[in-house]
Design a protein around this motif. Structure first.
Motif, short mmCIF file in Angstrom:
data_model
loop_
_atom_site.label_atom_id
_atom_site.label_comp_id
_atom_site.label_asym_id
_atom_site.label_seq_id
_atom_site.Cartn_x
_atom_site.Cartn_y
_atom_site.Cartn_z
N LYS A 52 66.42 100.48 98.66
CA LYS A 52 64.93 101.09 98.85
C LYS A 52 64.24 100.70 97.55
O LYS A 52 64.96 100.08 96.40
CB LYS A 52 64.67 102.40 98.77
N ASP A 53 63.01 100.44 97.74
CA ASP A 53 62.13 100.19 96.69
C ASP A 53 62.25 98.74 96.10
O ASP A 53 62.47 98.49 94.87
CB ASP A 53 62.02 101.21 95.42
N ALA A 74 59.48 97.13 99.50
CA ALA A 74 60.39 96.95 100.69
C ALA A 74 61.49 97.89 100.85
O ALA A 74 62.30 98.07 99.75
CB ALA A 74 60.70 95.37 101.13
N HIS A 75 61.74 98.58 101.84
CA HIS A 75 63.10 99.41 102.05
C HIS A 75 63.78 98.76 103.10
O HIS A 75 63.24 98.56 104.29
CB HIS A 75 62.68 100.84 102.30
N VAL A 76 65.06 98.27 103.02
CA VAL A 76 65.92 97.66 104.06
C VAL A 76 67.27 98.37 104.15
O VAL A 76 67.99 98.65 103.27
CB VAL A 76 66.21 96.04 103.63
N ALA A 77 67.34 98.65 105.53
CA ALA A 77 68.85 99.44 105.91
C ALA A 77 69.51 98.72 107.08
O ALA A 77 68.76 97.95 107.85
CB ALA A 77 68.47 100.75 106.15
N ARG A 127 67.22 89.50 98.00
CA ARG A 127 66.95 88.21 97.67
C ARG A 127 66.46 87.52 99.25
O ARG A 127 65.65 86.63 99.57
CB ARG A 127 68.13 87.17 97.54
N THR A 128 66.98 88.31 100.07
CA THR A 128 66.31 88.03 101.53
C THR A 128 64.95 88.25 101.72
O THR A 128 64.13 87.53 102.44
CB THR A 128 67.08 88.59 102.70
N VAL A 129 64.56 89.49 101.02
CA VAL A 129 63.14 89.72 101.00
C VAL A 129 62.45 88.72 100.31
O VAL A 129 61.40 88.07 100.83
CB VAL A 129 62.88 91.15 100.22
N GLU A 130 62.91 88.27 98.97
CA GLU A 130 62.29 87.02 98.27
C GLU A 130 62.06 85.86 99.39
O GLU A 130 60.73 85.13 99.23
CB GLU A 130 63.08 86.74 97.21
#
Ligand code: ZN
Length: 184
Positions: free
Chosen positions: A68-69, A87-90, A105-108
């Protein structure tokens, strides 16, 4: 892939279009500076999620993993102004996990492109579904859009929230609630 000459010519034209003198001291190196900067802020265009998410590890259990965050900076493709936030990714593994830093890194990869927030949220979720094949994915993004705050409706501090669920998360209200509680 980046054509620096084209970017520089474009910036020069843009400045001229505003009646600016592109040869004055402050602007003389601006086109070159922006071209260089674009490699960084649009660097996601030259990256794929595959190179980040293809290295996986066998998981001992299949409990929810939440990062998260994750702070990100992106650019709204309608105005070429920044939008940024968290972004919060689960995901719920299906026997495979990735190193935790790989989610950020995927968010990037997707943030560093001309973007819209809804698409950014979905692309992150879909990449994780595709490469990690988990039981489910949930992504939430909270962001402030400069095109909302420095122009147009001018609502500083307002947050746009987008959410995407895939697989097990899409069907299970309880999982969604757990995600939301943990992401707070
Ligand atoms: Zn915009």
């Amino acid at each position: 892939m980046f054509d620096d000459e084209k970017i520089e010519a474009g910036i020069r034209l843009l400045l001229e279009g505003m009646g600016e003198d592109v040869n004055r001291e402050g602007l003389r190196e601006t086109p070159e500076r922006i071209a260089r900067m674009y490699h960084e802020i649009y660097g996601g265009l030259e990256m794929t999620p595959e190179e980040i998410l293809s290295k996986t590890f066998t998981a001992a259990n299949n409990e929810m993993v939440l990062e998260k965050d994750i702070t990100f900076y992106s650019t709204c493709e309608h105005h070429l102004l920044p939008f940024y936030g968290k972004a919060h990714v689960a995901y719920i593994p299906n026997g495979k996990v990735v190193g935790i830093s790989k989610l950020a890194r995927t968010v990037e990869v997707y943030a560093r492109r001309p973007q819209i927030q809804e698409q950014l949220t979905a692309q992150i979720a879909d990449a994780i579904m595709e490469y990690l094949k988990p039981q489910g994915v949930m992504v939430m993004i909270e962001a402030e859009h400069m095109c909302m705050t420095m122009r147009g409706v001018r609502k500083p501090g307002s947050q746009t929230v987008t959410m995407v669920t895939r697989g097990a998360f899409a069907e299970n209200r309880e999982l969604q609630d757990t995600f939301l509680r943990l992401a707070k």
